[in-house]
Design a protein around this motif. Structure first.
Motif, PDB file in Angstrom:
ATOM      1  N   GLU A 350       0.831  -1.206   0.000  1.00  0.00           N
ATOM      2  CA  GLU A 350       0.000   0.000   0.000  1.00  0.00           C
ATOM      3  C   GLU A 350       0.869   1.260   0.000  1.00  0.00           C
ATOM      4  OE1 GLU A 350      -2.405  -0.420   3.430  1.00  0.00           O
ATOM      5  OE2 GLU A 350      -3.785  -1.898   2.556  1.00  0.00           O
ATOM      6  N   GLN A 351       1.925   1.246   0.788  1.00  0.00           N
ATOM      7  CA  GLN A 351       2.831   2.403   0.803  1.00  0.00           C
ATOM      8  C   GLN A 351       3.530   2.565  -0.541  1.00  0.00           C
ATOM      9  OE1 GLN A 351       3.197   4.538   3.511  1.00  0.00           O
ATOM     10  NE2 GLN A 351       1.434   3.386   4.249  1.00  0.00           N
ATOM     11  N   LEU A 352       3.894   1.438  -1.141  1.00  0.00           N
ATOM     12  CA  LEU A 352       4.568   1.466  -2.429  1.00  0.00           C
ATOM     13  C   LEU A 352       3.681   2.087  -3.505  1.00  0.00           C
ATOM     14  CD1 LEU A 352       7.274   0.511  -3.649  1.00  0.00           C
ATOM     15  CD2 LEU A 352       6.154  -1.638  -4.232  1.00  0.00           C
ATOM     16  N   ILE A 353       2.433   1.669  -3.522  1.00  0.00           N
ATOM     17  CA  ILE A 353       1.483   2.210  -4.508  1.00  0.00           C
ATOM     18  C   ILE A 353       1.226   3.689  -4.250  1.00  0.00           C
ATOM     19  CG2 ILE A 353      -0.887   2.044  -5.344  1.00  0.00           C
ATOM     20  CD1 ILE A 353      -0.772  -0.961  -4.726  1.00  0.00           C
ATOM     21  N   ALA A 354       1.129   4.042  -2.979  1.00  0.00           N
ATOM     22  CA  ALA A 354       0.842   5.440  -2.648  1.00  0.00           C
ATOM     23  C   ALA A 354       1.995   6.366  -3.026  1.00  0.00           C
ATOM     24  CB  ALA A 354       0.551   5.556  -1.153  1.00  0.00           C
ATOM     25  N   MET A 355       3.234   5.854  -3.006  1.00  0.00           N
ATOM     26  CA  MET A 355       4.385   6.682  -3.343  1.00  0.00           C
ATOM     27  C   MET A 355       4.560   6.870  -4.839  1.00  0.00           C
ATOM     28  SD  MET A 355       5.871   7.733  -0.583  1.00  0.00           S
ATOM     29  CE  MET A 355       4.231   7.845   0.112  1.00  0.00           C
ATOM     30  N   THR A 356       4.035   5.961  -5.639  1.00  0.00           N
ATOM     31  CA  THR A 356       4.273   5.990  -7.080  1.00  0.00           C
ATOM     32  C   THR A 356       3.316   6.974  -7.752  1.00  0.00           C
ATOM     33  OG1 THR A 356       4.890   3.652  -6.953  1.00  0.00           O
ATOM     34  CG2 THR A 356       4.467   4.581  -9.148  1.00  0.00           C
ATOM     35  N   PRO A 357       3.861   7.990  -8.422  1.00  0.00           N
ATOM     36  CA  PRO A 357       2.973   8.946  -9.103  1.00  0.00           C
ATOM     37  C   PRO A 357       2.446   8.350 -10.409  1.00  0.00           C
ATOM     38  CG  PRO A 357       5.253   9.537  -9.483  1.00  0.00           C
ATOM     39  CD  PRO A 357       5.268   8.355  -8.551  1.00  0.00           C
ATOM     40  N   ILE A 358       1.515   9.028 -10.977  1.00  0.00           N
ATOM     41  CA  ILE A 358       0.986   8.616 -12.275  1.00  0.00           C
ATOM     42  C   ILE A 358       2.082   8.756 -13.329  1.00  0.00           C
ATOM     43  CG2 ILE A 358      -0.779   9.109 -14.019  1.00  0.00           C
ATOM     44  CD1 ILE A 358      -2.522  10.222 -11.782  1.00  0.00           C
ATOM     45  N   ARG A 359       2.136   7.807 -14.262  1.00  0.00           N
ATOM     46  CA  ARG A 359       3.197   7.803 -15.272  1.00  0.00           C
ATOM     47  C   ARG A 359       3.201   9.122 -16.032  1.00  0.00           C
ATOM     48  NH1 ARG A 359       3.958   2.468 -18.696  1.00  0.00           N
ATOM     49  NH2 ARG A 359       4.519   1.872 -16.559  1.00  0.00           N
ATOM     50  N   GLY A 360       4.395   9.677 -16.137  1.00  0.00           N
ATOM     51  CA  GLY A 360       4.549  10.962 -16.817  1.00  0.00           C
ATOM     52  C   GLY A 360       4.619  12.127 -15.863  1.00  0.00           C
ATOM     53  N   GLN A 361       4.228  11.932 -14.621  1.00  0.00           N
ATOM     54  CA  GLN A 361       4.288  13.000 -13.626  1.00  0.00           C
ATOM     55  C   GLN A 361       5.560  12.872 -12.789  1.00  0.00           C
ATOM     56  OE1 GLN A 361       0.752  13.057 -11.255  1.00  0.00           O
ATOM     57  NE2 GLN A 361      -0.600  13.618 -12.970  1.00  0.00           N
ATOM     58  N   ILE A 362       5.986  13.987 -12.225  1.00  0.00           N
ATOM     59  CA  ILE A 362       7.175  14.012 -11.376  1.00  0.00           C
ATOM     60  C   ILE A 362       6.774  13.743  -9.936  1.00  0.00           C
ATOM     61  CG2 ILE A 362       9.056  15.464 -10.504  1.00  0.00           C
ATOM     62  CD1 ILE A 362       9.079  16.901 -13.146  1.00  0.00           C
ATOM     63  N   MET A 363       7.563  12.929  -9.253  1.00  0.00           N
ATOM     64  CA  MET A 363       7.280  12.615  -7.857  1.00  0.00           C
ATOM     65  C   MET A 363       7.436  13.866  -7.000  1.00  0.00           C
ATOM     66  SD  MET A 363       9.224   9.958  -5.268  1.00  0.00           S
ATOM     67  CE  MET A 363       8.917   8.536  -6.296  1.00  0.00           C
ATOM     68  N   ALA A 364       6.464  14.074  -6.142  1.00  0.00           N
ATOM     69  CA  ALA A 364       6.510  15.244  -5.255  1.00  0.00           C
ATOM     70  C   ALA A 364       7.712  15.146  -4.330  1.00  0.00           C
ATOM     71  CB  ALA A 364       5.217  15.341  -4.453  1.00  0.00           C
ATOM     72  N   GLU A 365       8.276  16.304  -4.029  1.00  0.00           N
ATOM     73  CA  GLU A 365       9.462  16.324  -3.182  1.00  0.00           C
ATOM     74  C   GLU A 365       9.184  15.765  -1.792  1.00  0.00           C
ATOM     75  OE1 GLU A 365      12.823  19.575  -1.693  1.00  0.00           O
ATOM     76  OE2 GLU A 365      11.179  20.174  -3.033  1.00  0.00           O
ATOM     77  N   SER A 366       7.954  15.904  -1.312  1.00  0.00           N
ATOM     78  CA  SER A 366       7.602  15.406   0.020  1.00  0.00           C
ATOM     79  C   SER A 366       7.589  13.885   0.086  1.00  0.00           C
ATOM     80  CB  SER A 366       6.235  15.956   0.433  1.00  0.00           C
ATOM     81  OG  SER A 366       5.233  15.560  -0.518  1.00  0.00           O
ATOM     82  N   LYS A 367       7.482  13.235  -1.071  1.00  0.00           N
ATOM     83  CA  LYS A 367       7.414  11.775  -1.090  1.00  0.00           C
ATOM     84  C   LYS A 367       8.769  11.123  -1.342  1.00  0.00           C
ATOM     85  CE  LYS A 367       2.671  11.523  -2.949  1.00  0.00           C
ATOM     86  NZ  LYS A 367       1.845  10.946  -4.028  1.00  0.00           N
ATOM     87  N   VAL A 368       9.763  11.890  -1.772  1.00  0.00           N
ATOM     88  CA  VAL A 368      11.013  11.301  -2.243  1.00  0.00           C
ATOM     89  C   VAL A 368      11.740  10.569  -1.126  1.00  0.00           C
ATOM     90  CG1 VAL A 368      13.292  11.830  -3.186  1.00  0.00           C
ATOM     91  CG2 VAL A 368      11.266  12.944  -4.111  1.00  0.00           C
ATOM     92  N   VAL A 369      11.811  11.181   0.038  1.00  0.00           N
ATOM     93  CA  VAL A 369      12.543  10.567   1.147  1.00  0.00           C
ATOM     94  C   VAL A 369      11.887   9.265   1.579  1.00  0.00           C
ATOM     95  CG1 VAL A 369      13.305  10.883   3.523  1.00  0.00           C
ATOM     96  CG2 VAL A 369      13.414  12.797   1.927  1.00  0.00           C
ATOM     97  N   VAL A 370      10.538   9.259   1.682  1.00  0.00           N
ATOM     98  CA  VAL A 370       9.825   8.046   2.070  1.00  0.00           C
ATOM     99  C   VAL A 370      10.007   6.966   1.005  1.00  0.00           C
ATOM    100  CG1 VAL A 370       7.596   7.075   2.688  1.00  0.00           C
ATOM    101  CG2 VAL A 370       8.171   9.407   3.383  1.00  0.00           C
ATOM    102  N   ALA A 371       9.955   7.374  -0.260  1.00  0.00           N
ATOM    103  CA  ALA A 371      10.145   6.406  -1.344  1.00  0.00           C
ATOM    104  C   ALA A 371      11.542   5.799  -1.293  1.00  0.00           C
ATOM    105  CB  ALA A 371       9.910   7.089  -2.693  1.00  0.00           C
ATOM    106  N   SER A 372      12.542   6.594  -0.961  1.00  0.00           N
ATOM    107  CA  SER A 372      13.898   6.060  -0.823  1.00  0.00           C
ATOM    108  C   SER A 372      13.967   5.040   0.297  1.00  0.00           C
ATOM    109  CB  SER A 372      14.885   7.205  -0.563  1.00  0.00           C
ATOM    110  OG  SER A 372      14.879   8.134  -1.628  1.00  0.00           O
ATOM    111  N   SER A 373      13.290   5.313   1.400  1.00  0.00           N
ATOM    112  CA  SER A 373      13.270   4.366   2.515  1.00  0.00           C
ATOM    113  C   SER A 373      12.593   3.058   2.127  1.00  0.00           C
ATOM    114  CB  SER A 373      12.549   4.989   3.717  1.00  0.00           C
ATOM    115  OG  SER A 373      13.176   6.182   4.124  1.00  0.00           O
ATOM    116  N   ILE A 374      11.527   3.152   1.338  1.00  0.00           N
ATOM    117  CA  ILE A 374      10.833   1.936   0.905  1.00  0.00           C
ATOM    118  C   ILE A 374      11.740   1.084   0.018  1.00  0.00           C
ATOM    119  CG2 ILE A 374       8.900   1.092  -0.488  1.00  0.00           C
ATOM    120  CD1 ILE A 374       7.251   3.413   0.524  1.00  0.00           C
ATOM    121  N   LEU A 375      12.470   1.724  -0.896  1.00  0.00           N
ATOM    122  CA  LEU A 375      13.394   0.976  -1.755  1.00  0.00           C
ATOM    123  C   LEU A 375      14.442   0.242  -0.934  1.00  0.00           C
ATOM    124  CD1 LEU A 375      14.053   3.389  -4.785  1.00  0.00           C
ATOM    125  CD2 LEU A 375      12.563   1.390  -4.676  1.00  0.00           C
ATOM    126  N   ARG A 376      15.016   0.928   0.045  1.00  0.00           N
ATOM    127  CA  ARG A 376      16.034   0.277   0.880  1.00  0.00           C
ATOM    128  C   ARG A 376      15.444  -0.885   1.667  1.00  0.00           C
ATOM    129  NH1 ARG A 376      18.937   3.051   4.969  1.00  0.00           N
ATOM    130  NH2 ARG A 376      20.634   1.571   4.590  1.00  0.00           N
TER     131      ARG A 376
END
Length: 1116
Positions: A350-376
């Motif tokens: 659920e967190q993974l899906i919530a972090m992924t923006p719609i294709r073609g859009q840029i990921m919001a800066e507020s989500k980048v750090v959380v997305a990095s944590s999910i990848l790790r």
């Protein structure tokens, strides 16, 4: 995991913890019913708190209880005889402790005619009987529980399974535990209640009535739990109970979760509590919102960082425990009850899906750090816990990886993690479409690299990582790729190289060819102020890898300018890859074969010297001038040099580091040039001229590097190795010791002695002062003190010739010692910038001698290599060794002659503070060092011999003289009588200082040699030999009394020969006293006067032996 149905509401429990009567007063009767026993006992029993606030609190509680009718039943329970009950409970516990006891055997209750549930119902009006029935049942269950090894014990009890009796059971149980605290442990009661129906509800209500025991109960439950609680029925019951307790008290959930980590028990509870906290945070943040955005906002909890810390923390036990949980969860069949691992994976998805923006859009800066944590976290779950991704997880993970983040530092870090995720999990590329998406993402990254680099400062550069990965793929260096991935992700994981075929093709065939990489690498900007704090993968990583693979040489791409710029842009603390960069660059310049490929250009001489321009330039002239090694580390402080002064830290960070790197480059170039000289002749590669090395302040730079040892740890050892090999005269031990003990005064340590900017010291002033050092010593002393405190190396360089030219003036009689010492300090200070019979001046001479002998060895070695004749190399080596031995032995012999007293000194009384004594100490210290460095030189010097008067002083003053014991037998075997005499005298002196078995054996050999020579020496040499050697027997016998017998036998034999000669001459009756009273003229005209003198010497020697060498002097 859904919130469990808890019997006590969280706000009621919180009010009980804080005794908030305001909240309790507004609670409904249903909400208050579980905590009535605790409130009733608190209100009715006497309290230690007799204050007004305590009385008011009890009054409010009574007001709340007055509305509830069930309180009357609880009051009846409080009125029973607890003293009698206590005695029976003790007996019951003793009975239950015996093996084989049955439920029918009880002290608390007599034989029950009906079931316990019916008896409990009949005793409605008898509270004492009710409490006895309940305690009898619980104590029996507790005794049965202790005998069970596994945690699956279940007790079928009609009493606890009936919902009708739960409230009465709770009332009785709470009062019993409160009134009998020494007999009934709440921890044991909780364990027993878990084995019966409705036990978890009763435990929650029991803890709610005793809120202070919440953490104690939870800690006990966790500590007694299992490593993997989902594997057993008892573990699942314990998990459910703890979940209910934490739902009742959400604020304690974090603490309970920590209990799980500390004990490495119940990982399922860990997951349940983490998701519960996440849901709570999401509910509190978003209110009643149930859309996807609430999940995103709720991700601000610590669930993802928490599990990441468990897998990547330093505690190996915790990591193994979580890994075992993941493996066990994957083995459980899907059709079985949902496991806690499924709950965790669902939450992460659920967190993974919530972090992924719609294709073609840029990921919001507020989500980048959380997305990095999910990848790790996903990489850790796969690489450490060996979790297998599901198809849905792989698809969502790939979509997140190839997202376009915002052009920020966090976005660059996210991209680096995404690249490593693709390498660590190559299975994400499941189809051709996935491969094409990844290729398009890489190409976007290559075109957008500049947008990310402007936000980076000494951090990870995704573009540099792509280049480095491409290099490693081209060179098939899979281990380097693994190390790169592990370092970026911050975890040690295994990367299967066999699964990287697709990724490798993308890098090597579609994106980067080797020629493209080499051509692009030289255009990379150098890292400004590169130091060890520059983390991540920088241009230097790519350049170093290309140099190692010789890509620049293969494609004829010049890298000299880039390397030179990076050296100039370096500072302390030194980056660990810079020495490797220089080594690889030099190896690419020097050919290794007779048919070399294209080699890189070397750094030009003017470019190399340009780095030392600020150090070498004089205050008024910024040009590079000066003699050999004239330098310093400080910029001139005069106004004409620069409009703005630079501090010491600026110089150290921006000048010293590049200078040390350039020095290392020149030394390494010199070393490899000599090693591969024959190959170099093919391409006619020139060597750097002596002019270059003479301009560089090598000795000073080395001393400065010592001061910054922690800042250049990777550079200093190899640089010193090369320096000791090619410039050993700059690595003298004395220089290093002087630098450490403070003999060389640094400018920073001068304090108030520093020269003011308007004070000038010119060469003319030094020349005039040195010429007047005898007539006006005070003026010379003042000038030398000023010169000693000067910080400008240009001034020191200009004045050094005049100072050295004035040294002979100090040899005149009457020169003050203060003046001599100041000159010595100034010279040693100059020596750090310009490596070049009065004790201070003799110390200077000895320092020059050490440097000269070391430099001479290097010069001769270089001369032999330049000759290049293999046929004559052996003869040349022998000639070199002979020349060096002759030269160094001559130096030692001259220094030993310096130790002989002058005629004027012989007339003076002996003193330990005389100049001769100081000169001897300096000379002996130097001789000790050369003997240790070359023991063969010690043998050569002693075979040459020196005045016998110096033997005792040399043996006492040179600690390494013990090595002479090795060649004394060979010295005694020489045919020359002088060498034999010198050998026996040296042996006697060595025996007095080294009382060793080896010394005793050699001493015995010396006496045997004297026995032999007594019968083979010619008459003309016989008396002279023994006159010089017999006194040595006293020292030998004094050192080794067991040799007295051999010595006296020798003396007796010599005495007999002398007596026989005197008898033939007819004057054998002359006594020793009479002989001593004869003057020299009479002795010379007497026949056999030499035998008389020798005979007297034998008698005197025998007397000394009996007095000094024997333990029992009365023996004779």
């Amino acid at each position: 995991m859904a919130h469990p149905d808890i019997p006590v509401k969280p706000h009621v429990f919180c009010a009980m913890q804080r005794m908030d009567t305001d909240i309790l007063s507004v609670c409904t009767e249903t909400e208050l019913r579980p905590v009535l026993p605790g409130l009733t006992r608190m209100a009715l029993c006497a309290s230690l708190d007799a204050s007004d606030s305590g009385k008011l609190l009890r009054k409010k509680v009574l007001g709340t209880l007055s509305k509830t009718e069930a309180v009357n039943n609880i009051v009846e329970v409080l009125s029973i005889d607890f003293h009698a009950l206590e005695q029976d409970v003790k007996k019951e516990q003793q009975l239950r402790s015996k093996l084989g006891s049955s439920l029918s055997e009880s002290v608390l209750v007599s034989q029950l005619q009906h079931g316990i549930a019916l008896e409990f119902e009949r005793s409605k009006n008898d509270p004492a009987q009710r409490i006895r029935l309940l305690l009898s049942e619980l104590l029996f269950i507790a005794s049965e529980l202790k005998d069970q090894k596994a945690g699956n014990y279940v007790k079928q009890s009609d009493l606890f399974e009936c919902q009708v009796y739960l409230e009465e059971i709770l009332d009785v149980l709470c009062i019993a535990i409160a009134e009998l605290p020494n007999l009934l442990s709440i921890l044991d009661i909780v364990e027993a209640l878990m084995c019966v129906g409705n036990g978890n509800r009763l435990v929650c209500q029991l803890v709610a009535n005793n809120p202070e025991s919440f953490l104690e109960v939870c800690n006990s439950l966790v500590a007694r739990g299992e490593k993997q609680e989902e594997e057993s029925l008892g573990g699942r019951r314990r998990l459910s109970l703890l979940h209910m307790l934490c739902a009742m008290n959400p604020k304690g959930a974090l603490t309970v979760r920590n209990f799980c980590v500390e004990n490495c028990n119940m990982p399922g509870l860990l997951v349940a509590l983490s998701t519960q906290l996440s849901d709570t945070a999401a509910d509190q943040y978003s209110g009643d919102s149930t859309d996807a955005s609430s999940v995103v906002k709720g991700s601000e909890n610590d669930t993802i960082p928490f599990f990441t810390s468990l897998l990547l923390g330093s505690d190996v036990g915790v990591r193994t425990w979580i890994s075992a949980f993941i493996k066990a969860g994957q083995k459980r069949k899907p059709e079985a009850s949902p496991s806690m691992l499924c709950l965790l994976r669902k939450y992460l998805l659920e967190q993974l899906i919530a972090m992924t923006p719609i294709r073609g859009q840029i990921m919001a800066e507020s989500k980048v750090v959380v997305a990095s944590s999910i990848l790790r976290l996903y990489c850790a779950l796969k690489g450490i816990a060996t979790m297998k991704y599901s198809d849905e997880e792989m698809g969502c993970l790939l979509r997140l990886v190839i997202t376009h983040p915002a052009s920020t530092r966090a976005g660059a870090h996210f991209i680096s993690l995404g690249i490593c995720t693709l390498i660590a999990s190559p299975g994400l590329l499941r189809s051709l479409d996935d491969e094409q998406h990844v290729v398009n993402w890489f190409r976007w990254l290559m075109t957008s690299e500049t947008h990310f680099e402007k936000h980076l400062d000494k951090t990870n550069s995704p573009g540099e990582m792509l280049f480095l990965l491409a290099l490693n793929f081209h060179n098939n260096q899979m281990q380097a790729i693994t190390d790169l991935v592990c370092n970026t992700l911050g975890m040690k994981i295994a990367v299967k190289t066999s699964a990287l075929v697709k990724i490798r093709q993308i890098f090597t065939m579609e994106l980067f060819t080797e020629q493209v990489i080499a051509a692009h690498a030289v255009r990379l900007p150098v890292t400004p102020n590169l130091d060890a704090n520059a983390t991540g993968y920088l241009p230097v990583h790519s350049i170093l890898q290309l140099l190692k693979s010789r890509a620049f040489s293969k494609h004829r791409v010049s890298i000299k300018k880039w390397v030179y710029k990076q050296i100039c842009s370096s500072c302390f603390p030194l980056h660990p890859l810079l020495p490797q960069l220089i080594e690889s660059y030099v190896n690419s310049v020097i050919p290794k074969t007779q048919r070399p490929e294209h080699t890189n250009e070397r750094i030009q001489e003017d470019e190399a010297l340009a780095l030392f321009e600020t150090t070498l330039a004089s205050p008024a002239t910024p040009a590079i001038t000066g003699r050999k090694k004239n330098s310093g580390n400080k910029k001139s402080n005069k106004a004409g040099s620069r409009p703005k002064l630079q501090t010491s830290s600026d110089v150290q960070g921006k000048q010293l580091c590049p200078q040390l790197l350039m020095l290392y480059y020149l030394l390494l170039y010199e070393d490899l040039y000599k090693t591969h000289k024959k190959m170099i002749d093919v391409v006619q590669l020139p060597v750097y001229s002596e002019h270059v090395m003479s301009k560089i302040p090598i000795s000073y730079l080395v001393q400065e590097a010592l001061k910054h040892g922690n800042n250049c740890q990777n550079l200093f050892p190899p640089m010193i190795r090369l320096l000791s090999l090619h410039f050993p005269h700059l690595c003298l031990v004395e220089d290093w010791l002087d630098a450490h003990v403070g003999l060389i005064c640094s400018p920073e340590g001068q304090g108030d002695k520093q020269v003011k900017p308007n004070v000038k010291v010119t060469p003319a002033m030094v020349k005039e002062a040195m010429a007047k050092c005898k007539t006006q010593p005070s003026a010379t002393i003042l000038l030398l003190e000023k010169l000693l405190s000067v910080t400008s190396t240009a001034v020191l360089r200009d004045c050094q010739d005049e100072l050295v030219a004035g040294l002979p003036y100090l040899l005149e009689d009457g020169t003050p010692r203060r003046l001599q010492d100041l000159v010595k300090k100034v010279w040693f200070k100059l020596h750090t910038y310009t490596p070049r019979r009065c004790p201070p001046l003799l110390e200077i001479v000895l320092r020059v001698l050490s440097a000269y002998t070391q430099a001479c060895r290097v010069y001769l070695n270089s001369h032999i290599q330049d000759a290049g004749s293999l046929e004559k190399e052996k003869d040349q080596q022998e000639l070199k060794m002979a020349l060096l031995s002759a030269q160094e032995s001559a130096i030692v012999q001259i220094l030993l002659e310096v130790c002989l007293p002058l005629d004027t000194e012989k007339m003076q009384p002996h003193s330990e503070l005389s100049s001769l004594r100081e000169v001897c100490c300096l000379v002996f210290s130097y001789i000790h060092q050369v003997f240790i460095a070359d023991p063969h030189l010690a043998k050569l010097v002693h075979f040459q011999g020196y005045p016998s008067d110096l033997i005792p002083q040399v043996v006492a003053g040179v600690p390494s003289m013990h090595i002479c014991l090795d060649f004394i037998p060979e010295l005694l075997g020489q045919p020359q009588r002088k060498k034999q005499i010198f050998g026996i005298q040296l042996l006697a002196a060595l025996c007095t200082h080294y009382h060793l078995p080896k010394s005793m054996n050699i001493a015995k050999l010396g006496i045997d040699v004297m026995f032999t020579l007594m019968s083979v020496l010619e008459k003309s040499n016989w008396v002279a030999f023994f006159q010089q050697t017999i006194p040595s027997l006293v020292l030998i016998c004094e050192a080794f009394p067991p040799l007295c017998e051999d010595a006296t036998a020798l003396l007796t034999q010599i005495g007999r020969v002398c007596h026989a000669q005197l008898t033939v001459a007819g004057n054998a009756s002359t006594t020793n006293i009479e002989l001593s009273q004869q003057n020299e003229t009479e002795k010379s005209i007497l026949p056999n006067s030499d035998h008389k003198v020798l005979y007297s010497l034998v008698q005197a020697t025998f007397t000394q032996i009996t007095r000094r060498a024997l333990v029992l002097s009365k023996l004779y």
